[in-house]
Design a protein around this motif. Sequence first.
Motif, short mmCIF file in Angstrom:
data_model
loop_
_atom_site.label_atom_id
_atom_site.label_comp_id
_atom_site.label_asym_id
_atom_site.label_seq_id
_atom_site.Cartn_x
_atom_site.Cartn_y
_atom_site.Cartn_z
N SER A 58 0.75 -1.24 -0.15
CA SER A 58 0.01 0.22 -0.05
C SER A 58 0.69 1.35 -0.14
O SER A 58 0.34 2.28 -0.56
N LYS A 59 1.99 1.46 0.65
CA LYS A 59 2.82 2.73 0.67
C LYS A 59 4.22 2.55 1.16
O LYS A 59 4.59 1.67 1.94
N VAL A 60 4.90 3.46 0.68
CA VAL A 60 6.16 3.84 1.31
C VAL A 60 5.93 5.15 1.91
O VAL A 60 5.28 6.09 1.37
N ILE A 61 6.16 5.37 3.26
CA ILE A 61 6.27 6.51 4.18
C ILE A 61 7.70 6.89 4.22
O ILE A 61 8.54 6.20 4.76
N GLY A 62 7.80 8.29 3.74
CA GLY A 62 9.15 8.86 3.62
C GLY A 62 9.22 9.83 5.00
O GLY A 62 7.91 10.39 5.29
N ILE A 63 10.20 10.14 5.73
CA ILE A 63 10.25 10.90 6.77
C ILE A 63 11.30 12.02 6.38
O ILE A 63 12.38 11.67 5.86
N GLY A 64 10.96 13.30 6.52
CA GLY A 64 11.99 14.44 5.90
C GLY A 64 12.69 14.85 7.00
O GLY A 64 12.12 14.82 8.37
N LYS A 65 13.85 15.32 6.79
CA LYS A 65 14.56 16.01 7.83
C LYS A 65 14.74 15.21 9.03
O LYS A 65 14.44 15.80 10.36
N ASN A 66 15.13 14.15 9.24
CA ASN A 66 15.08 13.38 10.19
C ASN A 66 16.93 13.11 10.99
O ASN A 66 16.91 12.62 11.91
N TYR A 67 17.65 14.04 10.40
CA TYR A 67 18.86 14.15 10.73
C TYR A 67 19.23 15.55 10.93
O TYR A 67 19.10 16.33 9.84
N MET A 84 6.07 13.70 7.47
CA MET A 84 5.86 12.52 6.71
C MET A 84 5.35 13.00 5.23
O MET A 84 4.95 13.90 4.93
N PHE A 85 5.94 11.92 4.22
CA PHE A 85 5.19 12.28 3.02
C PHE A 85 5.07 10.69 2.45
O PHE A 85 5.65 9.79 2.84
N LEU A 86 4.45 10.71 1.29
CA LEU A 86 4.15 9.28 0.86
C LEU A 86 4.81 9.16 -0.55
O LEU A 86 4.71 10.04 -1.17
#
Length: 256
Positions: A58-67, A84-86
Motif C-alpha cells: 500500500s505505501k512507502v512512508i518517507g520521513i523528511g529532515k530526520n537528521y 511525513m510524505f508518501l
Amino acid sequence: MRIARFTTGEDPAYGLVDGAGAKIAEITGDPLYMKIELTGRTYAVDDVRLLAPVIPRSKVIGIGKNYADHAAEMGGEAPAEPLMFLVPNTAVVGPGDPVVMPPQSQNVHYEGELAVVIGRMCKDVAPEDAMSVIFGYTCANDVTARDLQSSDGQWSRAKGFDTFCPLGPWIETDLDPADQRLVVRRDGEVVQDGHTSDMVHGIAALIAHASAAFTLLPGDVILTGTPAGVGPVQPGQRVEVEISDIGVLSNPFVRH
Ligand code: MG
C-alpha cells in the motif's frame, strides 16, 4: 535472517541469504505471509538477479529532515514532529536496477537511508510496542528531484517518479537499528557517512507517529531519513548505499 527476493528468469522467488552474501536457499513463499520453509533449491547469489526485497502493498512512508545535520544543510532545523510524505509503490526498484532520471528535472539527488519493513497490520502503535510490528530492515535510496521539490512546493512528484525508490539488497530481520553506520558512495567516492544513532526521531517514534495517521500493512516501508551530504548525480554514475549489518544497495543512474 537475510531474506532476498530474486529471479532466475522465472517467476520471482524468495530465499535466505547466507552470512557471506554468496548463497541463497530458496523458500516456498512470501515470508511476510507464510511460514519459512526451504524448497531444497540453492543458488549462488551471482547466478540470480536480486529484486526489490519487498514491493510495498500500500505505501512507502518517507520521513523528511530526520537528521539534524541534513536539516541544517537544507537550510533549516529538524521539525519537532516527524515530517511525513508518501511515495507510490511504483517508484520501487531493486538492487542493480537503473534509476531513470526524468526530463522534467535537471538536479536529481541521492539520499541514503535505512528502510523499515512493517510485518503486520497495525494502527495506533505505542512507541513501546513499535519494534514488535517490524519485519526487518533494508537499505534505501530516497532519490529526489531537488529542483521539483522546491518548485512544486510539495514532494509527491519530486520523490515519486518511477525508479526513484531503490530498495535492497535484502531484508535483514535481526538488526540493532539504533547502531548502524550508513555510508553512501557516488562512483566510489564517500559522500554521506552517518550513523542511525543521530536520527532526531527514532524508529519507535516514527512508527507511533505514522500509525497514528495511517493503518500500516505488511510490506509497508518507512524511509527513516538521510544524514548530511546529499548531492547531485550525473547520468552514468552509480550510487551505493551501505548499512553496516545489512549490505550494499547499488544502482546506476541513467537518462534516456
Ligand atoms: Mg529522504
